[in-house]
Design an enzyme around this catalytic site. Structure first.
Site, mmCIF file in Angstrom:
data_model
loop_
_atom_site.group_PDB
_atom_site.id
_atom_site.type_symbol
_atom_site.label_atom_id
_atom_site.label_comp_id
_atom_site.label_asym_id
_atom_site.label_seq_id
_atom_site.Cartn_x
_atom_site.Cartn_y
_atom_site.Cartn_z
ATOM 1 N N TYR A 1 0.835 -1.206 0.000
ATOM 2 C CA TYR A 1 0.000 0.000 0.000
ATOM 3 C C TYR A 1 0.872 1.258 0.000
ATOM 4 O O TYR A 1 0.754 2.105 -0.885
ATOM 5 C CB TYR A 1 -0.896 -0.033 1.233
ATOM 6 C CG TYR A 1 -1.903 1.082 1.294
ATOM 7 C CD1 TYR A 1 -2.975 1.128 0.398
ATOM 8 C CD2 TYR A 1 -1.809 2.091 2.249
ATOM 9 C CE1 TYR A 1 -3.919 2.156 0.465
ATOM 10 C CE2 TYR A 1 -2.739 3.112 2.322
ATOM 11 C CZ TYR A 1 -3.793 3.137 1.427
ATOM 12 O OH TYR A 1 -4.721 4.144 1.485
ATOM 13 N N GLU B 1 4.055 1.787 -0.638
ATOM 14 C CA GLU B 1 4.945 2.021 -1.772
ATOM 15 C C GLU B 1 4.180 2.206 -3.078
ATOM 16 O O GLU B 1 4.646 2.904 -3.983
ATOM 17 C CB GLU B 1 5.967 0.888 -1.903
ATOM 18 C CG GLU B 1 6.934 0.797 -0.730
ATOM 19 C CD GLU B 1 7.892 1.994 -0.617
ATOM 20 O OE1 GLU B 1 7.957 2.823 -1.531
ATOM 21 O OE2 GLU B 1 8.564 2.086 0.424
ATOM 22 N N ARG C 1 -10.765 -1.538 9.819
ATOM 23 C CA ARG C 1 -10.069 -0.428 10.456
ATOM 24 C C ARG C 1 -10.704 -0.102 11.816
ATOM 25 O O ARG C 1 -11.800 -0.584 12.143
ATOM 26 C CB ARG C 1 -10.049 0.791 9.542
ATOM 27 C CG ARG C 1 -8.928 0.670 8.530
ATOM 28 C CD ARG C 1 -8.958 1.750 7.493
ATOM 29 N NE ARG C 1 -10.048 1.560 6.554
ATOM 30 C CZ ARG C 1 -10.267 2.345 5.515
ATOM 31 N NH1 ARG C 1 -9.475 3.357 5.277
ATOM 32 N NH2 ARG C 1 -11.270 2.098 4.694
ATOM 33 N N VAL D 1 -12.197 2.419 13.726
ATOM 34 C CA VAL D 1 -13.504 2.952 14.120
ATOM 35 C C VAL D 1 -14.618 1.996 13.713
ATOM 36 O O VAL D 1 -15.504 1.660 14.521
ATOM 37 C CB VAL D 1 -13.739 4.360 13.517
ATOM 38 C CG1 VAL D 1 -15.159 4.815 13.775
ATOM 39 C CG2 VAL D 1 -12.736 5.359 14.087
ATOM 40 N N SER D 2 -14.579 1.518 12.472
ATOM 41 C CA SER D 2 -15.659 0.620 12.029
ATOM 42 C C SER D 2 -15.609 -0.688 12.811
ATOM 43 O O SER D 2 -16.641 -1.223 13.217
ATOM 44 C CB SER D 2 -15.572 0.376 10.524
ATOM 45 O OG SER D 2 -14.304 -0.116 10.172
ATOM 46 N N GLY E 1 -2.881 0.251 22.917
ATOM 47 C CA GLY E 1 -3.832 1.301 22.545
ATOM 48 C C GLY E 1 -3.281 2.704 22.692
ATOM 49 O O GLY E 1 -4.003 3.677 22.470
ATOM 50 N N GLN F 1 -0.980 3.918 20.812
ATOM 51 C CA GLN F 1 -0.668 4.470 19.487
ATOM 52 C C GLN F 1 -1.798 5.419 19.060
ATOM 53 O O GLN F 1 -2.954 5.189 19.394
ATOM 54 C CB GLN F 1 -0.452 3.346 18.447
ATOM 55 C CG GLN F 1 -1.653 2.548 18.043
ATOM 56 C CD GLN F 1 -1.984 1.374 18.967
ATOM 57 O OE1 GLN F 1 -1.676 1.396 20.147
ATOM 58 N NE2 GLN F 1 -2.646 0.350 18.433
ATOM 59 N N ARG G 1 -3.784 8.233 16.236
ATOM 60 C CA ARG G 1 -4.116 8.626 14.870
ATOM 61 C C ARG G 1 -4.901 9.929 14.946
ATOM 62 O O ARG G 1 -5.423 10.301 15.990
ATOM 63 C CB ARG G 1 -4.995 7.567 14.171
ATOM 64 C CG ARG G 1 -4.352 6.200 13.967
ATOM 65 C CD ARG G 1 -3.246 6.239 12.917
ATOM 66 N NE ARG G 1 -2.783 4.898 12.570
ATOM 67 C CZ ARG G 1 -1.840 4.234 13.242
ATOM 68 N NH1 ARG G 1 -1.264 4.778 14.297
ATOM 69 N NH2 ARG G 1 -1.468 3.031 12.835
HETATM 70 N N1 UDP Z 1 -6.673 -1.006 15.589
HETATM 71 C C1 UDP Z 1 -7.056 -1.682 16.746
HETATM 72 N N2 UDP Z 1 -8.092 -2.566 16.646
HETATM 73 C C2 UDP Z 1 -8.742 -2.839 15.495
HETATM 74 C C3 UDP Z 1 -8.345 -2.153 14.324
HETATM 75 C C4 UDP Z 1 -7.292 -1.239 14.407
HETATM 76 O O1 UDP Z 1 -6.493 -1.468 17.820
HETATM 77 O O2 UDP Z 1 -9.664 -3.659 15.522
HETATM 78 C C5 UDP Z 1 -5.566 -0.036 15.680
HETATM 79 C C6 UDP Z 1 -4.432 -0.322 14.705
HETATM 80 O O3 UDP Z 1 -3.533 -1.249 15.270
HETATM 81 C C7 UDP Z 1 -3.836 1.072 14.558
HETATM 82 C C8 UDP Z 1 -5.038 2.001 14.689
HETATM 83 O O4 UDP Z 1 -6.047 1.235 15.336
HETATM 84 O O5 UDP Z 1 -2.952 1.344 15.621
HETATM 85 C C9 UDP Z 1 -5.547 2.470 13.357
HETATM 86 O O6 UDP Z 1 -5.711 1.336 12.547
HETATM 87 P P1 UDP Z 1 -6.503 1.397 11.191
HETATM 88 O O7 UDP Z 1 -6.449 0.026 10.595
HETATM 89 O O8 UDP Z 1 -7.827 2.021 11.407
HETATM 90 O O9 UDP Z 1 -5.668 2.436 10.305
HETATM 91 P P2 UDP Z 1 -4.114 2.536 9.930
HETATM 92 O O10 UDP Z 1 -3.329 1.505 10.705
HETATM 93 O O11 UDP Z 1 -4.042 2.307 8.478
HETATM 94 O O12 UDP Z 1 -3.744 3.901 10.355
#
Ligand code: UDP
Length: 336
Positions: free
Chosen positions: A149, A151, A190, A192-193, A211, A213, A215
């Protein structure tokens, strides 16, 4: 006022971002024809089921193979999975959609036409500076599990900017940060969903790692407003790349806890960290604010999540979703 009737192609127009872009394009008085090319890998016909507009034609096929007898005034290239579990599942297909798709679509643009592309904050990888300005070159592992994705978005940016350098192509490149909202797939994967669907089905919200990390979570209407202004409405001349997203950074655990607060009895379950999960992500929006005065992604995560929650609740209550795939199958897939 005299319009030049415009012929527009959107790849990935049945997807989450793409279908919202289609809605905005169809409001244009100068739009004569809108062709959506989508192979329905991660997109869905239901995202455009509400559209009754004779200007829209949906072609179900891979963007890299699409051919057309005539050329287009504007092409908006969005075709790509965007969720890590989806793009990691078929990396070659992800690269084909982005890179070979862009190469193919360039041949379908009229001379002087405009090529717009949705790139990603993933071009910054696991960033060492925060917030990330467009000038930051990123820290991407070019053979890691996210590389198909990251690259392919980077390569497509290179293709477009280098074509612009040698032949003056009119390009617009936006780098989208995490975006959520209605029309995400139930099994998108992802954060939120996932959290919302999990809260409404199993009650167990899977948080990867501890948790902490973070965004910057952008509500889809705000992001689409930025894209519309940048891609066509504001007649902007700089090509970008420009960051588009929300610049309020929030840890994953706070998002999970907020969703949990909407469903009494739901709980957090901790899982292994996602592979090569970036620790943080936050756009520097200085350029976006200069290019699009007044634009901001102002929806708070609480408001955006509540709206998204209501939408998913309706989807899960719909008979077609309950049967195929059923919430139990979905939650099994979501629980990974
Ligand atoms: N994440 C999580 N639980 C999930 C899905 C994602 O903890 O069920 C975390 C994931 O590890 C990341 C953050 O949420 O740290 C965002 O992930 P997402 O897949 O939404 O987006 P991306 O990693 O592409 O930024």
């Amino acid at each position: 006022m005299r319009f030049m009737a415009r012929s527009v192609l959107v790849s990935g127009g049945c997807g989450f971002i793409g279908s919202h872009i289609v809605d905005r394009l169809l409001l244009r008085g100068d739009l004569a024809e809108l062709v959506v090319v989508d192979n329905l890998w991660t997109g869905s016909r239901s995202n455009l089921a509400h559209v009754k507009d004779a200007r829209l034609r949906v072609e179900v096929q891979d963007v890299e193979n699409f051919t057309s007898a005539h050329r287009f005034d504007e092409i908006i290239h969005l075709a790509s999975p965007a969720s890590p579990p989806w793009y990691m599942r078929d990396p070659a297909r992800t690269i084909r959609a982005n890179v070979v798709g862009a190469l193919n679509l360039l041949g379908l643009l009229k001379p002087g036409g405009r090529f717009s592309f949705a790139s990603t904050s993933e071009v910054y990888g696991d960033p060492a500076v925060s917030p990330q300005p467009e000038s930051y070159r990123g820290a991407v592992d070019c053979t890691g599990p996210r590389s198909s994705y990251d690259e392919s978005k980077r390569c497509t940016e290179a293709l477009l900017f280098e074509t612009r350098r040698v032949s003056g192509l009119d390009v617009r490149v936006a780098r989208l940060f995490n975006t959520y909202g209605p029309r995400m797939r139930i099994d998108d994967g992802r954060a939120v969903s996932n959290f919302i669907v999990q809260a409404l089905t199993t009650g167990a919200l899977t948080v990867h790692g501890d948790g902490s990390q973070s965004r910057s979570w952008g509500y889809v209407d705000d992001v689409i407003e930025g894209l519309e202004r940048f891609f066509w409405r504001d007649r902007i001349s700089p090509a970008g790349p420009v960051n588009i997203g929300n610049d309020i950074e929030v840890p994953v655990i706070e998002i999970a806890n907020y969703v949990r607060s909407l469903v009494p009895g739901s709980r957090i379950e901790y899982r292994e960290p996602a592979p090569h999960d970036p620790s943080n992500r936050c756009p520097d929006l200085t350029m976006a604010r200069q290019l699009m005065p007044g634009w901001r992604a102002g929806t708070t995560y609480q408001d955006g999540i509540r709206r998204t929650f209501e939408w998913f609740r309706e989807q899960l209550a719909a008979p077609s979703v309950a049967v195929e795939p059923g919430p139990r199958e979905i939650s099994r897939a979501l629980a990974g």
